[in-house]
Design a protein around this motif. Structure first.
Motif, PDB file in Angstrom:
ATOM      1  N   ASN A   2       0.824  -1.211   0.000  1.00 54.44           N
ATOM      2  CA  ASN A   2       0.000   0.000   0.000  1.00 54.44           C
ATOM      3  C   ASN A   2       0.853   1.254   0.000  1.00 54.44           C
ATOM      4  OD1 ASN A   2       0.169  -0.977   3.014  1.00 54.44           O
ATOM      5  ND2 ASN A   2      -0.137   1.239   3.104  1.00 54.44           N
ATOM      6  N   VAL A   3       0.235   2.341  -0.431  1.00 58.99           N
ATOM      7  CA  VAL A   3       0.809   3.685  -0.363  1.00 58.99           C
ATOM      8  C   VAL A   3      -0.150   4.520   0.461  1.00 58.99           C
ATOM      9  CG1 VAL A   3       1.405   5.761  -1.670  1.00 58.99           C
ATOM     10  CG2 VAL A   3       2.027   3.506  -2.560  1.00 58.99           C
ATOM     11  N   THR A   4       0.382   5.207   1.475  1.00 59.69           N
ATOM     12  CA  THR A   4      -0.426   6.050   2.352  1.00 59.69           C
ATOM     13  C   THR A   4       0.001   7.501   2.182  1.00 59.69           C
ATOM     14  OG1 THR A   4      -0.668   4.253   3.948  1.00 59.69           O
ATOM     15  CG2 THR A   4      -1.098   6.483   4.744  1.00 59.69           C
ATOM     16  N   PHE A  78       3.952   7.448   2.522  1.00 60.64           N
ATOM     17  CA  PHE A  78       4.562   6.235   3.061  1.00 60.64           C
ATOM     18  C   PHE A  78       4.280   5.081   2.110  1.00 60.64           C
ATOM     19  CE2 PHE A  78       3.935   8.974   6.639  1.00 60.64           C
ATOM     20  CZ  PHE A  78       4.977   8.706   7.508  1.00 60.64           C
ATOM     21  N   SER A  79       5.237   4.161   2.024  1.00 61.52           N
ATOM     22  CA  SER A  79       5.053   2.935   1.267  1.00 61.52           C
ATOM     23  C   SER A  79       5.201   1.767   2.228  1.00 61.52           C
ATOM     24  CB  SER A  79       6.100   2.831   0.153  1.00 61.52           C
ATOM     25  OG  SER A  79       5.948   1.641  -0.564  1.00 61.52           O
ATOM     26  N   GLN A 114       8.817   6.047   5.032  1.00 61.58           N
ATOM     27  CA  GLN A 114       8.378   7.321   4.480  1.00 61.58           C
ATOM     28  C   GLN A 114       9.228   7.636   3.255  1.00 61.58           C
ATOM     29  OE1 GLN A 114       8.124  10.597   7.207  1.00 61.58           O
ATOM     30  NE2 GLN A 114       7.354  12.012   5.666  1.00 61.58           N
ATOM     31  N   MET A 115       8.583   8.068   2.190  1.00 57.78           N
ATOM     32  CA  MET A 115       9.268   8.352   0.940  1.00 57.78           C
ATOM     33  C   MET A 115       9.868   9.754   0.938  1.00 57.78           C
ATOM     34  SD  MET A 115       8.816   5.594  -0.950  1.00 57.78           S
ATOM     35  CE  MET A 115       9.284   4.818   0.583  1.00 57.78           C
ATOM     36  N   LYS A 186      21.357  11.076 -12.925  1.00 53.56           N
ATOM     37  CA  LYS A 186      20.102  11.739 -12.565  1.00 53.56           C
ATOM     38  C   LYS A 186      19.659  11.203 -11.214  1.00 53.56           C
ATOM     39  CE  LYS A 186      18.976  12.154 -17.448  1.00 53.56           C
ATOM     40  NZ  LYS A 186      18.157  11.657 -18.563  1.00 53.56           N
ATOM     41  N   PRO A 187      18.823  11.947 -10.473  1.00 58.03           N
ATOM     42  CA  PRO A 187      18.433  11.501  -9.118  1.00 58.03           C
ATOM     43  C   PRO A 187      17.705  10.166  -9.135  1.00 58.03           C
ATOM     44  CG  PRO A 187      17.810  13.797  -9.485  1.00 58.03           C
ATOM     45  CD  PRO A 187      18.233  13.242 -10.811  1.00 58.03           C
ATOM     46  N   LEU A 188      18.001   9.332  -8.137  1.00 55.64           N
ATOM     47  CA  LEU A 188      17.305   8.062  -8.017  1.00 55.64           C
ATOM     48  C   LEU A 188      17.115   7.703  -6.547  1.00 55.64           C
ATOM     49  CD1 LEU A 188      19.651   5.852  -7.179  1.00 55.64           C
ATOM     50  CD2 LEU A 188      20.124   5.892  -9.607  1.00 55.64           C
ATOM     51  N   MET A 189      16.258   6.735  -6.317  1.00 55.21           N
ATOM     52  CA  MET A 189      15.983   6.226  -4.978  1.00 55.21           C
ATOM     53  C   MET A 189      16.599   4.841  -4.863  1.00 55.21           C
ATOM     54  SD  MET A 189      12.247   5.862  -3.141  1.00 55.21           S
ATOM     55  CE  MET A 189      11.939   7.613  -3.342  1.00 55.21           C
ATOM     56  N   ILE A 190      17.180   4.548  -3.701  1.00 55.07           N
ATOM     57  CA  ILE A 190      17.767   3.231  -3.495  1.00 55.07           C
ATOM     58  C   ILE A 190      17.256   2.652  -2.188  1.00 55.07           C
ATOM     59  CG2 ILE A 190      19.853   4.240  -2.470  1.00 55.07           C
ATOM     60  CD1 ILE A 190      21.356   1.785  -3.764  1.00 55.07           C
ATOM     61  N   ALA A 191      16.906   1.375  -2.218  1.00 53.91           N
ATOM     62  CA  ALA A 191      16.447   0.663  -1.026  1.00 53.91           C
ATOM     63  C   ALA A 191      17.366  -0.526  -0.786  1.00 53.91           C
ATOM     64  CB  ALA A 191      15.010   0.185  -1.202  1.00 53.91           C
ATOM     65  N   GLN A 192      17.667  -0.772   0.482  1.00 56.07           N
ATOM     66  CA  GLN A 192      18.513  -1.890   0.882  1.00 56.07           C
ATOM     67  C   GLN A 192      17.686  -2.820   1.758  1.00 56.07           C
ATOM     68  OE1 GLN A 192      21.849  -0.716   3.302  1.00 56.07           O
ATOM     69  NE2 GLN A 192      22.868  -2.676   3.095  1.00 56.07           N
ATOM     70  N   TYR A 193      17.738  -4.135   1.477  1.00 54.59           N
ATOM     71  CA  TYR A 193      16.960  -5.113   2.211  1.00 54.59           C
ATOM     72  C   TYR A 193      17.870  -6.198   2.768  1.00 54.59           C
ATOM     73  CZ  TYR A 193      13.240  -3.106  -0.681  1.00 54.59           C
ATOM     74  OH  TYR A 193      12.372  -2.252  -1.307  1.00 54.59           O
ATOM     75  N   ALA A 194      17.714  -6.489   4.043  1.00 60.36           N
ATOM     76  CA  ALA A 194      18.390  -7.636   4.635  1.00 60.36           C
ATOM     77  C   ALA A 194      17.628  -8.901   4.262  1.00 60.36           C
ATOM     78  CB  ALA A 194      18.442  -7.487   6.149  1.00 60.36           C
ATOM     79  N   SER A 195      18.323 -10.002   4.107  1.00 61.66           N
ATOM     80  CA  SER A 195      17.686 -11.269   3.738  1.00 61.66           C
ATOM     81  C   SER A 195      16.718 -11.724   4.824  1.00 61.66           C
ATOM     82  CB  SER A 195      18.745 -12.359   3.554  1.00 61.66           C
ATOM     83  OG  SER A 195      19.669 -11.982   2.576  1.00 61.66           O
ATOM     84  N   SER A 196      15.595 -12.295   4.408  1.00 63.09           N
ATOM     85  CA  SER A 196      14.638 -12.851   5.362  1.00 63.09           C
ATOM     86  C   SER A 196      15.200 -14.103   6.020  1.00 63.09           C
ATOM     87  CB  SER A 196      13.320 -13.177   4.663  1.00 63.09           C
ATOM     88  OG  SER A 196      12.708 -11.998   4.178  1.00 63.09           O
ATOM     89  N   GLN A 197      14.621 -14.509   7.138  1.00 60.41           N
ATOM     90  CA  GLN A 197      15.168 -15.610   7.928  1.00 60.41           C
ATOM     91  C   GLN A 197      15.265 -16.918   7.167  1.00 60.41           C
ATOM     92  OE1 GLN A 197      13.625 -16.012  11.908  1.00 60.41           O
ATOM     93  NE2 GLN A 197      13.796 -18.227  11.835  1.00 60.41           N
ATOM     94  N   GLY A 198      14.284 -17.217   6.328  1.00 58.88           N
ATOM     95  CA  GLY A 198      14.267 -18.503   5.631  1.00 58.88           C
ATOM     96  C   GLY A 198      15.231 -18.609   4.468  1.00 58.88           C
ATOM     97  N   PHE A 199      15.941 -17.509   4.153  1.00 55.55           N
ATOM     98  CA  PHE A 199      16.839 -17.523   3.001  1.00 55.55           C
ATOM     99  C   PHE A 199      18.174 -18.140   3.370  1.00 55.55           C
ATOM    100  CE2 PHE A 199      20.061 -15.392   0.320  1.00 55.55           C
ATOM    101  CZ  PHE A 199      19.669 -15.893  -0.901  1.00 55.55           C
TER     102      PHE A 199
END
Length: 199
Positions: A2-4, A78-79, A114-115, A186-199
């Motif tokens: 969702n996006v709020t 928010f995302s 929050q974006m 050019k401007p960009l957005m970057i997201a970093q994710y830690a691996s989930s437990q089952g990985f």
């Protein structure tokens, strides 16, 4: 997912263009929409718009990455994802990480962020990795970059993922076992994710 969107001022017109099918709200203020269809909503201070993706067999991820939100006055955006697993699908990574394939889908996570507005985004990044949690070896971190303008040229110090060219709203997904640098023209957005437990 969702996006709020939260209003801060009276008579704010919000324009939304989703990248994934969305559900109509129960009160009818938010219409059902297909990817690329634009709709507008008027809000005031502390009003909340909650946009929920359609998630079914035809649309399994519910991913709203790249959805564009603009407003005539200041808003907070928010995302979120109620249940997310990282990585969702190793087949989209080329090359794949050397870490073993996921054994199960254990332990989905709730994501919420929050974006930043496009005006606050950067072009040069130094990226560190999350602390190693695996008992044997090290698990990779996963990344997603999102372009805000067409023909965005991206370079990284990673030998497996040295460069990308992205269009506005397009994303690239990759992984790394350690820190790296990333630069774009050019401007960009970057997201970093830690691996989930089952990985």
């Amino acid at each position: 997912t969702n996006v709020t969107i939260i209003g801060t001022e009276e008579d704010t017109e919000v324009t939304v263009t989703p990248t994934h099918p969305i559900q109509a709200s129960p009160d009818g203020k938010i219409p059902a929409a297909k990817p690329g269809e634009t709709f507008k909503v008027k809000i005031g201070p502390f009003d909340v718009i909650n946009i929920n993706s359609v998630q079914d067999f035809q649309n399994p991820t519910g991913d709203l990455t790249g959805t564009r939100v603009t407003a005539t006055k200041k808003v907070a955006v928010f995302s979120a994802a109620q249940r997310a697993s990282v990585p969702l699908n190793l087949d989209k990574y080329s090359p794949k990480p050397s870490w073993p394939e996921p054994k199960d889908t254990c332990c989905t996570e709730h994501f919420e962020q929050q974006m930043f507005p496009i005006s606050a985004l950067g072009k040069r990044f130094s990226i560190t990795r999350t602390p190693v949690r695996a008992k044997v070896g090290a698990e990779p971190d996963f990344y997603r970059i999102l372009a805000t303008e067409d023909n965005t040229k991206v370079k990284t110090s990673l030998s497996s993922f040295p460069a990308f060219v992205l269009q506005a709203g397009e994303q690239a997904n990759f992984w790394s076992m350690g820190p790296f640098t990333l630069e774009a023209d050019k401007p960009l957005m970057i997201a970093q994710y830690a691996s989930s437990q089952g990985f």
